[in-house]
Design a protein around this motif. Structure first.
Motif, mmCIF file in Angstrom:
data_model
loop_
_atom_site.group_PDB
_atom_site.id
_atom_site.type_symbol
_atom_site.label_atom_id
_atom_site.label_comp_id
_atom_site.label_asym_id
_atom_site.label_seq_id
_atom_site.Cartn_x
_atom_site.Cartn_y
_atom_site.Cartn_z
ATOM 1 N N SER A 138 0.826 -1.210 0.000
ATOM 2 C CA SER A 138 0.000 0.000 0.000
ATOM 3 C C SER A 138 0.857 1.255 0.000
ATOM 4 C CB SER A 138 -0.917 0.026 1.218
ATOM 5 O OG SER A 138 -1.859 -1.003 1.146
ATOM 6 N N ILE A 139 1.918 1.246 0.771
ATOM 7 C CA ILE A 139 2.820 2.403 0.814
ATOM 8 C C ILE A 139 3.408 2.646 -0.568
ATOM 9 C CG2 ILE A 139 5.035 3.240 1.683
ATOM 10 C CD1 ILE A 139 4.263 1.899 4.393
ATOM 11 N N LEU A 140 3.959 1.608 -1.181
ATOM 12 C CA LEU A 140 4.533 1.774 -2.526
ATOM 13 C C LEU A 140 3.474 2.269 -3.507
ATOM 14 C CD1 LEU A 140 6.849 -1.343 -2.820
ATOM 15 C CD2 LEU A 140 7.545 1.047 -2.603
ATOM 16 N N TRP A 141 2.276 1.707 -3.429
ATOM 17 C CA TRP A 141 1.200 2.079 -4.350
ATOM 18 C C TRP A 141 0.850 3.563 -4.204
ATOM 19 C CZ3 TRP A 141 -0.324 -0.204 -8.518
ATOM 20 C CH2 TRP A 141 -1.494 0.241 -9.148
ATOM 21 N N VAL A 197 5.256 12.216 -1.523
ATOM 22 C CA VAL A 197 4.125 12.400 -0.610
ATOM 23 C C VAL A 197 4.683 12.728 0.773
ATOM 24 C CG1 VAL A 197 2.103 11.305 0.447
ATOM 25 C CG2 VAL A 197 2.711 10.766 -1.916
ATOM 26 N N ARG A 198 4.101 13.743 1.398
ATOM 27 C CA ARG A 198 4.493 14.077 2.766
ATOM 28 C C ARG A 198 4.015 12.970 3.708
ATOM 29 N NH1 ARG A 198 3.833 20.389 3.792
ATOM 30 N NH2 ARG A 198 3.506 19.528 5.856
ATOM 31 N N PHE A 199 4.758 12.781 4.786
ATOM 32 C CA PHE A 199 4.466 11.677 5.701
ATOM 33 C C PHE A 199 3.024 11.715 6.205
ATOM 34 C CE2 PHE A 199 4.034 9.850 9.893
ATOM 35 C CZ PHE A 199 4.498 8.569 9.668
ATOM 36 N N VAL A 257 12.448 3.162 -1.599
ATOM 37 C CA VAL A 257 11.867 4.460 -1.267
ATOM 38 C C VAL A 257 12.997 5.405 -0.883
ATOM 39 C CG1 VAL A 257 10.491 5.632 0.520
ATOM 40 C CG2 VAL A 257 9.628 3.561 -0.542
ATOM 41 N N ARG A 258 12.814 6.676 -1.236
ATOM 42 C CA ARG A 258 13.789 7.714 -0.875
ATOM 43 C C ARG A 258 13.092 8.707 0.059
ATOM 44 N NH1 ARG A 258 16.067 8.173 -5.336
ATOM 45 N NH2 ARG A 258 14.275 8.972 -6.443
ATOM 46 N N ARG A 259 13.786 9.071 1.111
ATOM 47 C CA ARG A 259 13.278 10.024 2.114
ATOM 48 C C ARG A 259 13.974 11.356 1.902
ATOM 49 N NH1 ARG A 259 15.007 11.571 7.460
ATOM 50 N NH2 ARG A 259 13.220 11.860 8.841
ATOM 51 N N GLU A 260 13.199 12.441 1.968
ATOM 52 C CA GLU A 260 13.789 13.764 1.827
ATOM 53 C C GLU A 260 13.213 14.683 2.892
ATOM 54 O OE1 GLU A 260 14.211 17.458 -1.332
ATOM 55 O OE2 GLU A 260 13.388 15.565 -2.018
ATOM 56 N N THR A 316 9.226 14.152 3.034
ATOM 57 C CA THR A 316 8.488 13.519 1.949
ATOM 58 C C THR A 316 9.155 12.198 1.610
ATOM 59 O OG1 THR A 316 9.760 14.581 0.174
ATOM 60 C CG2 THR A 316 7.770 15.717 0.923
ATOM 61 N N TYR A 317 8.352 11.324 1.042
ATOM 62 C CA TYR A 317 8.845 10.023 0.591
ATOM 63 C C TYR A 317 8.497 9.879 -0.872
ATOM 64 C CZ TYR A 317 9.687 8.954 5.424
ATOM 65 O OH TYR A 317 10.171 8.984 6.699
#
Length: 119
Positions: free
Chosen positions: A39-42, A49-51, A79-82, A92-93
């Motif tokens: 679901s997260i990847l989708w 997307v912001r957390f 996933v990349r975190r910024e 954001t992710y």
């Protein structure tokens, strides 16, 4: 190597010649099969997307669980975190190119599950 099942004279079954390493399906499920992971990847497929927005999209998962899954996905390079330096600071992710490779079979899973009987 494929495991074979043998039966002794008492009818007990035992796997022999089993692989010590997980098979590709098991290896993939260890990465993507965790609750909420797909679901997260989708939900990241359309862009960063912001957390807090992601947490609202996922609904039934706690923020702690989402954080845990995001860290695992980041560790696998999916996933990349910024961190955005704004007031207030936000995170954001974004799905990576490697993470995008999972979207094909996640879409097939979505299609498959839509065809299942409700219940």
């Amino acid at each position: 190597m494929r495991a074979r099942v043998v039966e002794d004279d008492r009818g007990r079954r035992e796997a022999r010649d089993a692989c010590l390493e997980p098979c590709p399906i098991e290896r993939g499920m260890r990465i993507i099969g965790g609750k909420w992971t797909g679901s997260i990847l989708w939900h990241l497929k359309d862009g960063p997307v912001r957390f807090n927005d992601l947490a609202r999209m996922i609904g039934g998962a706690s923020k702690k669980m989402i954080t845990e899954r995001l860290r695992q996905l980041e560790g696998h390079g999916l996933v990349r975190r910024e961190v955005i330096d704004s007031a207030p600071i936000s995170v954001t992710y974004e799905i990576t190119d490697l993470g995008r490779t999972a979207l094909g079979f996640l879409d097939e899973l979505r299609t498959w599950s839509e065809g299942l009987p409700q219940g």
